[in-house]
Design an enzyme around this catalytic site. Structure first.
Site: not given
Length: 441
Positions: A294-297, A338, A365-366, A394
């Site tokens: 199940e590859p995604g990235r 992260y 505004c962060e 993502y």
């Protein structure tokens, strides 16, 4: 640094302008505006082919490569995946709805998730998905009850925590024992789940599943997962006198975001995994399982870039230089979440020498709203264009309307042509569900 090691279809025009899939990126920015996600359809198709061809060559049994929809989900992508003979894993009613809306075959969809609602389970059953991947004991009995109410056999797989800790960020480790996902192998939970499942009417336990984490560079992590999971299949055979036919090893294949990243070649990781399944099956006298990945990235990350327009350059003496762009946290929260790192390059004058170290900051505004920290860039000014590389995974799926910002569009390129896959949100879209006076209008 060879930027094509990060995004393989990057190039440049004779006038030193960045291209993706042979299309002028500055032209696309002018046509569609910024921020802008751009995806190269051919890169996605080529990576699908790597999985398909490698498994055909090195795995004598049946297999299915299923895209992990959480990495990137839109209608057009499911159309591409279906054309490439792929399966799909979904983790929500929204992902399932999107896949079905694209006429993706339900019998090639697996439904995952650690806290599925009964409405989502019912949606999956009515659609006729290939398999429900059961995450916990309560869900097991909920699915059994709903299957009995419908008097319909339901294919399930048991998600197993193999007790492995992949060397990746703690937020994206999922295979260790202290994880919210799945049944523990070492604790005996996984065996007890299967023991219960075989006794429940209308449930057909067809497989076991694991996923040890994301952005994994070392192929030996996948090899270790195979050995643990095949050993568990042998234990199930001996204890319960059944052998679930599906071995689903999840995904987690890492990609290159920066020059420091050193993932193993994808073909090598897939080959080693397949060969380990074959050898271990022989050693344990097990039938070759139906192998699922199940590859995604890895399928979509290197296919994408995000283009921004520079608004201001702020030099703070004795501190740092900030290059402000018109996107950031709402279209890519990963650096804030992260500390994810990205490579940022100029779109115009791509060969210009790097003359400054700067932090590319977003418009939100962060203080954590940073696209890339301390990167080397040419001298920039208002109106210049920057591209953040390998943003196909993502980014769009984790985007938000923070500060009431509309989400960017997604433009696909293939064969030197461009087309719109997802339109840009408007201010009207943002307020579509707002009520005035707390009442329906």
């Amino acid at each position: 640094m060879d930027r094509r090691s990060i995004v393989p279809s990057l190039g440049r025009t004779e006038t030193d302008r960045l291209t993706l899939g042979g299309v002028d990126v500055a032209y696309l920015a002018q046509k569609y505006g910024t921020p802008l996600y751009i995806m190269d359809e051919q890169v996605i198709r080529d990576t699908c082919a790597v999985f398909r061809n490698t498994l055909k060559k090195h795995y004598p049994g049946e297999f299915l490569v299923s895209f992990a929809s959480k990495a990137f989900c839109c209608t057009r992508l499911y159309e591409i995946l279906h054309e490439e003979g792929m399966g799909a894993d979904v983790v929500s009613g929204g992902e399932l709805f999107t896949a079905l809306r694209a006429d993706f075959p339900a019998d090639k969809i697996d439904f995952h998730g650690n806290n599925k609602s009964e409405a989502e389970i019912l949606m999956a059953l009515e659609a006729g998905v290939r398999c429900l991947v059961v995450d916990n004991r309560e869900e097991l009995f909920t699915v059994a009850r709903m299957a009995a109410e419908r008097e319909e056999e339901v294919r399930i797989a048991i998600r197993v925590k193999p007790g492995l800790e992949a060397h990746t960020h703690e937020f994206i480790q999922t295979g260790q024992n202290d994880s919210k996902f799945g049944f523990g192998l070492e604790s005996g939970e996984a065996m007890e789940a299967l023991r219960a499942a075989v006794k429940l009417p209308f449930l057909r336990p067809v497989g076991i599943h694991c996923h040890i984490g994301s952005q994994i560079f070392e192929a030996r992590a996948f090899v270790a997962a195979v050995e643990v999971m095949m050993g568990f299949l042998a234990q199930v055979r001996d204890a319960l006198e059944i052998t679930p036919e599906i071995l689903n090893l999840g995904g987690g294949f890492g990609i290159k975001y920066t020059e420091e990243d050193t993932p193993r070649p994808l073909e090598e990781a897939v080959r080693l995994t397949a060969e380990t399944v074959r050898r271990t099956a022989e050693r344990l006298h097990l039938p070759l399982p139906f192998l699922q990945m199940e590859p995604g990235r890895v399928l979509v990350g290197p296919a994408g870039i995000t283009v921004y327009t520079v608004g201001a350059v702020k030099e703070i003496p004795g501190a740092r230089t900030y290059v402000m762009v018109d996107g950031g946290l709402s279209d890519n929260p990963r650096p804030a979440l992260y500390g994810a790192k990205y490579t940022v390059v100029p779109v115009l004058n791509t060969g210009a020498p790097s003359e400054m170290t700067a932090t590319v900051a977003g418009r939100f505004c962060e203080s954590s709203d940073v696209v890339a920290r301390d990167v080397r860039l040419p001298r920039l000014k208002r109106g210049d264009l920057l591209a953040s590389l390998a943003t196909g995974a993502y980014n769009y799926t984790m985007s938000s309307n923070y500060n009431r910002q509309p989400r960017p569009p997604i433009v696909m390129v293939r064969g030197g042509q461009d087309y719109l896959a997802v339109r840009r949100e408007t201010y009207e879209d943002l307020s579509r569900h707002d009520l005035r006076g707390g009442k329906e209008q």
